[in-house]
Enzyme design. Structure first.
Site, PDB file in Angstrom:
ATOM      1  N   LYS A   1      39.052  49.446  42.139  1.00  0.00           N
ATOM      2  CA  LYS A   1      40.552  49.073  41.657  1.00  0.00           C
ATOM      3  C   LYS A   1      40.433  48.900  40.036  1.00  0.00           C
ATOM      4  O   LYS A   1      41.440  49.491  39.426  1.00  0.00           O
ATOM      5  CB  LYS A   1      40.789  47.757  42.295  1.00  0.00           C
ATOM      6  CG  LYS A   1      41.939  47.213  41.825  1.00  0.00           C
ATOM      7  CD  LYS A   1      42.459  45.858  42.376  1.00  0.00           C
ATOM      8  CE  LYS A   1      41.720  44.627  41.901  1.00  0.00           C
ATOM      9  NZ  LYS A   1      42.436  43.856  40.596  1.00  0.00           N
ATOM     10  N   ASN A   2      39.358  48.105  39.590  1.00  0.00           N
ATOM     11  CA  ASN A   2      39.556  47.610  37.971  1.00  0.00           C
ATOM     12  C   ASN A   2      39.272  49.005  37.126  1.00  0.00           C
ATOM     13  O   ASN A   2      39.774  48.847  35.847  1.00  0.00           O
ATOM     14  CB  ASN A   2      38.934  46.659  37.927  1.00  0.00           C
ATOM     15  CG  ASN A   2      39.355  45.311  38.569  1.00  0.00           C
ATOM     16  OD1 ASN A   2      40.625  45.269  38.830  1.00  0.00           O
ATOM     17  ND2 ASN A   2      38.616  44.234  38.506  1.00  0.00           N
TER      18      ASN A   2
ATOM     19  N   CYS B   1      46.756  37.485  39.758  1.00  0.00           N
ATOM     20  CA  CYS B   1      46.416  36.260  40.492  1.00  0.00           C
ATOM     21  C   CYS B   1      46.490  35.062  39.323  1.00  0.00           C
ATOM     22  O   CYS B   1      46.268  35.182  38.417  1.00  0.00           O
ATOM     23  CB  CYS B   1      44.968  36.636  40.765  1.00  0.00           C
ATOM     24  SG  CYS B   1      44.536  37.603  42.098  1.00  0.00           S
TER      25      CYS B   1
ATOM     26  N   ARG C   1      46.016  32.239  31.772  1.00  0.00           N
ATOM     27  CA  ARG C   1      45.370  33.885  31.431  1.00  0.00           C
ATOM     28  C   ARG C   1      46.158  34.399  30.046  1.00  0.00           C
ATOM     29  O   ARG C   1      46.845  35.238  29.883  1.00  0.00           O
ATOM     30  CB  ARG C   1      45.739  34.662  32.585  1.00  0.00           C
ATOM     31  CG  ARG C   1      45.283  34.151  33.857  1.00  0.00           C
ATOM     32  CD  ARG C   1      45.213  35.158  35.050  1.00  0.00           C
ATOM     33  NE  ARG C   1      44.180  36.240  34.692  1.00  0.00           N
ATOM     34  CZ  ARG C   1      44.057  37.308  35.669  1.00  0.00           C
ATOM     35  NH1 ARG C   1      44.793  37.255  36.985  1.00  0.00           N
ATOM     36  NH2 ARG C   1      43.488  38.316  35.727  1.00  0.00           N
TER      37      ARG C   1
ATOM     38  N   ASP D   1      45.577  36.693  23.949  1.00  0.00           N
ATOM     39  CA  ASP D   1      45.586  36.464  22.371  1.00  0.00           C
ATOM     40  C   ASP D   1      44.341  37.531  21.916  1.00  0.00           C
ATOM     41  O   ASP D   1      44.738  38.025  20.659  1.00  0.00           O
ATOM     42  CB  ASP D   1      45.052  34.987  21.829  1.00  0.00           C
ATOM     43  CG  ASP D   1      43.950  34.484  22.553  1.00  0.00           C
ATOM     44  OD1 ASP D   1      43.807  34.350  23.855  1.00  0.00           O
ATOM     45  OD2 ASP D   1      42.795  34.212  22.091  1.00  0.00           O
TER      46      ASP D   1
ATOM     47  N   ASP E   1      34.531  37.793  40.329  1.00  0.00           N
ATOM     48  CA  ASP E   1      35.224  38.446  41.571  1.00  0.00           C
ATOM     49  C   ASP E   1      34.559  38.496  43.028  1.00  0.00           C
ATOM     50  O   ASP E   1      35.126  38.645  44.160  1.00  0.00           O
ATOM     51  CB  ASP E   1      35.838  39.722  41.320  1.00  0.00           C
ATOM     52  CG  ASP E   1      36.677  39.703  40.051  1.00  0.00           C
ATOM     53  OD1 ASP E   1      37.371  38.687  39.856  1.00  0.00           O
ATOM     54  OD2 ASP E   1      37.075  40.889  39.713  1.00  0.00           O
TER      55      ASP E   1
ATOM     56  N   ARG F   1      46.133  44.251  47.946  1.00  0.00           N
ATOM     57  CA  ARG F   1      45.998  44.746  46.711  1.00  0.00           C
ATOM     58  C   ARG F   1      44.947  45.121  46.121  1.00  0.00           C
ATOM     59  O   ARG F   1      44.651  46.181  45.218  1.00  0.00           O
ATOM     60  CB  ARG F   1      46.300  43.390  45.729  1.00  0.00           C
ATOM     61  CG  ARG F   1      47.772  42.788  45.785  1.00  0.00           C
ATOM     62  CD  ARG F   1      47.829  42.017  44.673  1.00  0.00           C
ATOM     63  NE  ARG F   1      47.257  42.359  43.421  1.00  0.00           N
ATOM     64  CZ  ARG F   1      46.574  41.470  42.522  1.00  0.00           C
ATOM     65  NH1 ARG F   1      46.706  40.206  42.604  1.00  0.00           N
ATOM     66  NH2 ARG F   1      45.928  41.859  41.287  1.00  0.00           N
TER      67      ARG F   1
HETATM   68  N1  EPU Z   1      40.701  35.410  27.895  1.00  0.00           N
HETATM   69  C1  EPU Z   1      41.398  34.727  26.783  1.00  0.00           C
HETATM   70  N2  EPU Z   1      42.002  35.419  25.871  1.00  0.00           N
HETATM   71  C2  EPU Z   1      42.390  36.652  26.093  1.00  0.00           C
HETATM   72  C3  EPU Z   1      41.792  37.255  27.267  1.00  0.00           C
HETATM   73  C4  EPU Z   1      41.087  36.673  28.286  1.00  0.00           C
HETATM   74  O1  EPU Z   1      41.019  33.765  26.730  1.00  0.00           O
HETATM   75  O2  EPU Z   1      42.848  37.590  25.303  1.00  0.00           O
HETATM   76  C5  EPU Z   1      39.774  34.738  28.546  1.00  0.00           C
HETATM   77  C6  EPU Z   1      40.526  34.312  30.114  1.00  0.00           C
HETATM   78  O3  EPU Z   1      41.241  33.280  30.117  1.00  0.00           O
HETATM   79  C7  EPU Z   1      39.272  34.310  31.043  1.00  0.00           C
HETATM   80  C8  EPU Z   1      38.256  35.095  30.324  1.00  0.00           C
HETATM   81  O4  EPU Z   1      38.730  35.243  28.925  1.00  0.00           O
HETATM   82  O5  EPU Z   1      38.841  32.882  30.805  1.00  0.00           O
HETATM   83  C9  EPU Z   1      37.961  36.564  30.876  1.00  0.00           C
HETATM   84  O6  EPU Z   1      39.025  37.274  31.170  1.00  0.00           O
HETATM   85  P1  EPU Z   1      39.223  38.651  31.118  1.00  0.00           P
HETATM   86  O7  EPU Z   1      39.951  38.983  30.076  1.00  0.00           O
HETATM   87  O8  EPU Z   1      37.885  39.345  31.136  1.00  0.00           O
HETATM   88  O9  EPU Z   1      39.846  38.990  32.442  1.00  0.00           O
HETATM   89  P2  EPU Z   1      41.068  40.121  32.851  1.00  0.00           P
HETATM   90  O10 EPU Z   1      40.746  41.238  31.982  1.00  0.00           O
HETATM   91  O11 EPU Z   1      42.413  39.585  33.005  1.00  0.00           O
HETATM   92  C10 EPU Z   1      39.572  41.188  34.650  1.00  0.00           C
HETATM   93  C11 EPU Z   1      39.794  41.830  36.130  1.00  0.00           C
HETATM   94  C12 EPU Z   1      39.624  40.297  36.939  1.00  0.00           C
HETATM   95  C13 EPU Z   1      38.257  39.663  36.809  1.00  0.00           C
HETATM   96  C14 EPU Z   1      38.103  39.399  35.226  1.00  0.00           C
HETATM   97  C15 EPU Z   1      36.615  38.923  34.856  1.00  0.00           C
HETATM   98  C16 EPU Z   1      40.983  43.506  36.003  1.00  0.00           C
HETATM   99  C17 EPU Z   1      42.512  44.138  36.354  1.00  0.00           C
HETATM  100  N3  EPU Z   1      41.129  42.258  36.156  1.00  0.00           N
HETATM  101  O12 EPU Z   1      40.716  40.456  34.384  1.00  0.00           O
HETATM  102  O13 EPU Z   1      39.740  40.864  38.354  1.00  0.00           O
HETATM  103  O14 EPU Z   1      38.101  38.555  37.310  1.00  0.00           O
HETATM  104  O15 EPU Z   1      38.128  40.723  34.363  1.00  0.00           O
HETATM  105  O16 EPU Z   1      35.726  39.835  35.276  1.00  0.00           O
HETATM  106  O17 EPU Z   1      40.297  44.441  35.444  1.00  0.00           O
HETATM  107  C18 EPU Z   1      40.184  40.937  40.582  1.00  0.00           C
HETATM  108  O18 EPU Z   1      39.888  42.210  40.386  1.00  0.00           O
HETATM  109  O19 EPU Z   1      40.425  40.398  41.602  1.00  0.00           O
HETATM  110  C19 EPU Z   1      40.341  40.371  39.339  1.00  0.00           C
HETATM  111  C20 EPU Z   1      40.996  39.063  39.032  1.00  0.00           C
END
Ligand code: EPU
Length: 429
Positions: A22-23, A117, A122, A125, A305, A397
């Site tokens: 998925k990701n 989710c 989230r 920045d 995850d 999803r």
């Molecule tokens: N964060 C920031 N600022 C940013 C971006 C992230 O502070 O600009 C923080 C977040 O708040 C969090 C950490 O950095 O504490 C990591 O967030 P990340 O950006 O890595 O998460 P994401 O890209 O929003 C993806 C996956 C999630 C998975 C996370 C961590 C996708 C679409 N989603 O989310 O997957 O939990 O990486 O591995 O790839 C899932 O598949 O169920 C899912 C939630």
């Protein structure tokens, strides 16, 4: 709306085939925008996050052709819009990848803030910091993110924390920028490597994906290509934990065992047998598993995850385990559901103390998010009695054909419609 009804107690046995990741696919579909050409993508999972992403591209003017249920051709030559409204982005976190892809192609993008989710705040920045480093001006107005650049120029981008989303978005924006972009402190998840391989297949020059420094030398043009998505690490991990928790014996096929090492290590620590093959992994367990401590970390650490699924296994293991969540602020909303089933879990901030009980008992529960939903499935399968799980659209999803896959492994599960709540008083008068 549907719900799942599961009668617990069956040990999962047999074979299961894992779908595409998925990701990875939710990043690769937006990346096709950069090609202005036709891309054929294989091993696409049939899940609702993918359907939403495809619908978004279709509404933007891309032509989409299903070659078979898991292979798509996406023609992005005639995309007419670089604006994506809220009604399209609200269900999907990954909709923010449209920002990087549209910015990379047009030099401007206007995309509504993403959904996804609820794990607490989230922020995005780091995505914005990356776009700005490449020369874009980014503003947020009325929950729309506007990014605009006369010319995108390659640049060093240091991420303050390891972020999957920011790493991907900067990669998307940088592949056609002028010069060299270096992402430091980049995420190393398997889907980052898959996206880099896809971009390179379209003619990009991306090196170092899978390490914490990714170098992207901008190219003038990209072209269409044919690409197959990697297997889903988290779907595979979910079946591994389900096999171990139910005392089963399952061969999980179409996986990359290297991606599953942190999960295998924890299952072995709990007393399960894990055997790796080239493209499969077998998980077997007998008798009660034992406690272990789990700390979630960016890849190659234990994936956040997989945290809820592992919590279910530990809730019926012998002894007390400690789970530390180091990625998300608030990823224990599901614990309340497990407590209804008799689990003994105490949460204090990012730490959960799980005191193993002999068994869980069936209860009406709900999926509070995607992976929490997967955990509820496992809880239902190990509990005594018949568990009803509501809000299962979260599970749809990210898990293709979950009912059929679990039925084939011997679970007693069915999907039934939720009766509509009583709304019309006249009906009972
Ligand atoms: N964060 C920031 N600022 C940013 C971006 C992230 O502070 O600009 C923080 C977040 O708040 C969090 C950490 O950095 O504490 C990591 O967030 P990340 O950006 O890595 O998460 P994401 O890209 O929003 C993806 C996956 C999630 C998975 C996370 C961590 C996708 C679409 N989603 O989310 O997957 O939990 O990486 O591995 O790839 C899932 O598949 O169920 C899912 C939630």
């Amino acid at each position: 709306m549907d719900k799942f009804i599961i009668r617990g107690g069956n040990k999962l046995q047999g074979e299961v085939e894992i779908s595409g990741a998925k990701n990875a696919v939710v990043a690769i579909i937006p990346a096709t925008i950069l090609a202005q050409d036709v891309c054929r993508i294989e091993n696409i999972p049939n899940i609702s996050d993918v359907s939403i992403m495809i619908r978004i591209l279709y509404q933007m003017g891309a032509q989409i052709k299903y070659i078979n249920p898991h292979t798509l051709e996406i023609d992005t030559r005639n995309i007419v819009s670089s604006t994506v409204p809220h009604d399209l982005t609200k269900h999907l976190r990954a909709s923010y990848y449209l920002l990087g892809a549209l910015l990379g192609r047009y030099g401007h993008a206007k995309v509504a803030m993403p959904g996804g989710c609820d794990f607490g705040v989230r922020p995005i920045d780091q995505h914005i910091k990356g776009f700005e480093a490449l020369g874009a001006e980014v503003t947020i107005d009325n929950a729309m993110v506007n990014a605009c650049a006369d010319t995108l120029l390659g640049s060093p981008v240091y991420l303050d924390m390891v972020s999957v989303g920011a790493t991907i978005n900067v990669m998307l924006a940088a592949v056609k920028a002028k010069g060299l972009t270096i992402i430091e402190n980049a995420a190393k998840e398997p889907h980052i490597v898959d996206l880099a391989n896809f971009l390179n297949c379209m003619g990009a020059d991306v090196r170092g994906a899978g390490t914490d420094v990714i170098k992207i030398r901008g190219v003038e043009e990209l072209h269409g290509c044919s690409y197959s998505i990697i297997p889903d690490q988290i779907e595979a991990g979910t079946y591994m934990v389900a096999a171990a928790a139910t005392g089963g014996d399952v061969l999980i096929k179409n996986v990359i065992p290297k991606h599953l090492e942190s999960i295998s290590a924890k299952l072995i620590e709990c007393g399960a047998d894990v055997t790796e093959y080239d493209e499969a992994i077998r998980v077997k367990s007998n008798g009660r598993l034992s406690k272990c401590n789990v700390k979630t970390m960016p890849h190659p650490g234990f994936p956040t995850d997989m945290q809820p699924q592992m919590a279910v296994l530990l809730s019926i293991a012998e002894g007390t385990s400690i789970i530390s969540e180091s990625v998300w602020d608030n990823r224990y909303r599901y614990v309340e559901q497990l407590i209804r089933m008799g689990a003994k879990i105490q949460v204090d901030g990012k730490v959960a103390v799980v005191e193993g009980v002999e068994k869980l008992m069936a209860a009406p529960i709900k999926a509070t998010d995607l992976r929490a939903g997967a955990a509820m499935l496992i809880a239902g399968m190990v509990a005594d009695g018949e568990t009803e799980i509501e809000d299962i659209e979260f599970i749809d999803r990210g898990y293709e054909d979950v009912v059929d896959k679990l039925l084939a492994l011997g679970a007693d599960i069915r999907r039934v419609p939720v009766e509509k709540p009583f709304t019309d008083a006249k009906q009972v008068l």
